[in-house]
Design a protein around this motif. Structure first.
Motif, PDB file in Angstrom:
ATOM      1  N   GLN A  11      36.446  32.744  84.902  1.00  7.69           N
ATOM      2  CA  GLN A  11      37.662  32.257  85.548  1.00  7.69           C
ATOM      3  C   GLN A  11      38.646  31.664  84.550  1.00  7.69           C
ATOM      4  O   GLN A  11      39.771  31.353  84.908  1.00  7.69           O
ATOM      5  CB  GLN A  11      37.308  31.215  86.610  1.00  7.69           C
ATOM      6  CG  GLN A  11      36.427  31.763  87.714  1.00  7.69           C
ATOM      7  CD  GLN A  11      37.098  32.905  88.461  1.00  7.69           C
ATOM      8  OE1 GLN A  11      38.196  32.765  88.959  1.00  7.69           O
ATOM      9  NE2 GLN A  11      36.442  34.050  88.526  1.00  7.69           N
ATOM     10  N   SER A  12      38.248  31.516  83.286  1.00  4.82           N
ATOM     11  CA  SER A  12      39.134  30.942  82.282  1.00  4.82           C
ATOM     12  C   SER A  12      39.050  31.756  80.994  1.00  4.82           C
ATOM     13  O   SER A  12      38.093  32.501  80.778  1.00  4.82           O
ATOM     14  CB  SER A  12      38.736  29.496  81.986  1.00  4.82           C
ATOM     15  OG  SER A  12      37.493  29.470  81.292  1.00  4.82           O
ATOM     16  N   HIS A  13      40.044  31.573  80.147  1.00  3.57           N
ATOM     17  CA  HIS A  13      40.059  32.275  78.864  1.00  3.57           C
ATOM     18  C   HIS A  13      38.865  31.860  78.009  1.00  3.57           C
ATOM     19  O   HIS A  13      38.256  32.690  77.331  1.00  3.57           O
ATOM     20  CB  HIS A  13      41.367  31.998  78.122  1.00  3.57           C
ATOM     21  CG  HIS A  13      41.445  32.707  76.805  1.00  3.57           C
ATOM     22  ND1 HIS A  13      41.755  34.037  76.708  1.00  3.57           N
ATOM     23  CD2 HIS A  13      41.232  32.266  75.541  1.00  3.57           C
ATOM     24  CE1 HIS A  13      41.731  34.401  75.439  1.00  3.57           C
ATOM     25  NE2 HIS A  13      41.426  33.339  74.713  1.00  3.57           N
ATOM     26  N   GLU A  67      47.389  37.910  79.431  1.00  5.74           N
ATOM     27  CA  GLU A  67      47.172  36.965  80.523  1.00  5.74           C
ATOM     28  C   GLU A  67      48.489  36.536  81.154  1.00  5.74           C
ATOM     29  O   GLU A  67      48.587  36.406  82.365  1.00  5.74           O
ATOM     30  CB  GLU A  67      46.428  35.752  79.965  1.00  5.74           C
ATOM     31  CG  GLU A  67      45.919  34.796  80.990  1.00  5.74           C
ATOM     32  CD  GLU A  67      45.024  33.744  80.366  1.00  5.74           C
ATOM     33  OE1 GLU A  67      44.174  33.226  81.104  1.00  5.74           O
ATOM     34  OE2 GLU A  67      45.162  33.446  79.177  1.00  5.74           O
ATOM     35  N   VAL A  71      49.878  35.574  85.399  1.00  4.48           N
ATOM     36  CA  VAL A  71      49.229  34.301  85.682  1.00  4.48           C
ATOM     37  C   VAL A  71      50.270  33.183  85.582  1.00  4.48           C
ATOM     38  O   VAL A  71      51.064  33.157  84.642  1.00  4.48           O
ATOM     39  CB  VAL A  71      48.067  34.044  84.694  1.00  4.48           C
ATOM     40  CG1 VAL A  71      47.478  32.668  84.899  1.00  4.48           C
ATOM     41  CG2 VAL A  71      46.996  35.104  84.856  1.00  4.48           C
ATOM     42  N   GLY A 104      45.465  37.788  88.911  1.00  6.23           N
ATOM     43  CA  GLY A 104      44.952  36.413  88.837  1.00  6.23           C
ATOM     44  C   GLY A 104      43.926  36.241  87.731  1.00  6.23           C
ATOM     45  O   GLY A 104      44.102  36.717  86.615  1.00  6.23           O
ATOM     46  N   SER A 105      42.806  35.566  88.032  1.00  6.36           N
ATOM     47  CA  SER A 105      41.796  35.313  87.007  1.00  6.36           C
ATOM     48  C   SER A 105      41.036  36.588  86.625  1.00  6.36           C
ATOM     49  O   SER A 105      40.329  36.595  85.622  1.00  6.36           O
ATOM     50  CB  SER A 105      40.807  34.244  87.490  1.00  6.36           C
ATOM     51  OG  SER A 105      40.112  34.697  88.630  1.00  6.36           O
ATOM     52  N   ASN A 106      41.219  37.670  87.393  1.00  8.20           N
ATOM     53  CA  ASN A 106      40.585  38.933  87.006  1.00  8.20           C
ATOM     54  C   ASN A 106      41.104  39.458  85.678  1.00  8.20           C
ATOM     55  O   ASN A 106      40.510  40.361  85.089  1.00  8.20           O
ATOM     56  CB  ASN A 106      40.782  40.005  88.089  1.00  8.20           C
ATOM     57  CG  ASN A 106      39.837  39.801  89.245  1.00  8.20           C
ATOM     58  OD1 ASN A 106      38.831  39.104  89.129  1.00  8.20           O
ATOM     59  ND2 ASN A 106      40.156  40.404  90.367  1.00  8.20           N
ATOM     60  N   ASN A 108      40.754  38.071  83.105  1.00  5.73           N
ATOM     61  CA  ASN A 108      39.700  37.687  82.170  1.00  5.73           C
ATOM     62  C   ASN A 108      38.440  38.550  82.279  1.00  5.73           C
ATOM     63  O   ASN A 108      37.422  38.215  81.677  1.00  5.73           O
ATOM     64  CB  ASN A 108      39.338  36.212  82.365  1.00  5.73           C
ATOM     65  CG  ASN A 108      40.464  35.306  81.954  1.00  5.73           C
ATOM     66  OD1 ASN A 108      41.116  35.527  80.946  1.00  5.73           O
ATOM     67  ND2 ASN A 108      40.723  34.277  82.743  1.00  5.73           N
TER      68      ASN A 108
END
Length: 156
Positions: A11-13, A67, A71, A104-106, A108
């Protein structure tokens, strides 16, 4: 070693970097330089690198599709106009489902990440290096802009 470390879509880098490092064998996917921070925290990896006499250095986790493309953007902003343009171009090239896959977080997802040395990451972000498909599975050709109107092609 690797199978135990893989998990769901990060969910995060920062989590994406950890997953990409594991997938890429704790090394730059192009130069095969091992990530020295990973070696410091992993005796098994340290022994492997010593046995192979491998190179060590810093690595970055690079997004293939950046990203910032989708985002934390606000309606009516320049970011929205940019993102809309990017996705429209990709749609014209037949990648209409890519937006949903990377929303979104996808962004990543491991499929959108690659571990690179810092200088190679910079060139990649500036579109000075690129990857093209070959007929071999998981083998890509690396293109590198050397000087104006001149390309060097290497197989990685």
């Amino acid at each position: 070693m690797i199978e135990n470390m893989l998990q769901e879509v990060p969910q995060s880098h920062q989590m994406a970097k950890k997953h990409a490092l594991v997938r890429d064998g704790f090394q730059c996917a192009v130069t095969k330089t091992y990530d020295w921070k990973s070696i410091l925290n992993n005796k098994e990896l340290e022994m492997k690198v010593m046995h192979e006499a491998g190179w060590t250095g810093s690595t970055h986790c690079a997004h293939i599709f950046l990203e910032f493309t989708n985002v934390n953007i606000t309606v009516g902003s320049d970011e929205v106009r940019y993102a809309t343009s990017v996705w429209a171009v990709l749609d014209q090239f037949g990648y209409s489902a890519l937006w949903e896959e990377l929303n979104g977080s996808n962004v990543n997802r491991l499929e959108n990440m690659i571990t690179l040395e810092p200088s190679l990451h910079s060139f990649f972000d500036l579109l000075q290096v690129w990857f093209t498909d070959t007929t071999r599975l998981a083998v890509f050709r690396l293109g590198l802009k050397v000087v104006e109107n001149m390309k060097a092609i290497l197989e990685v």
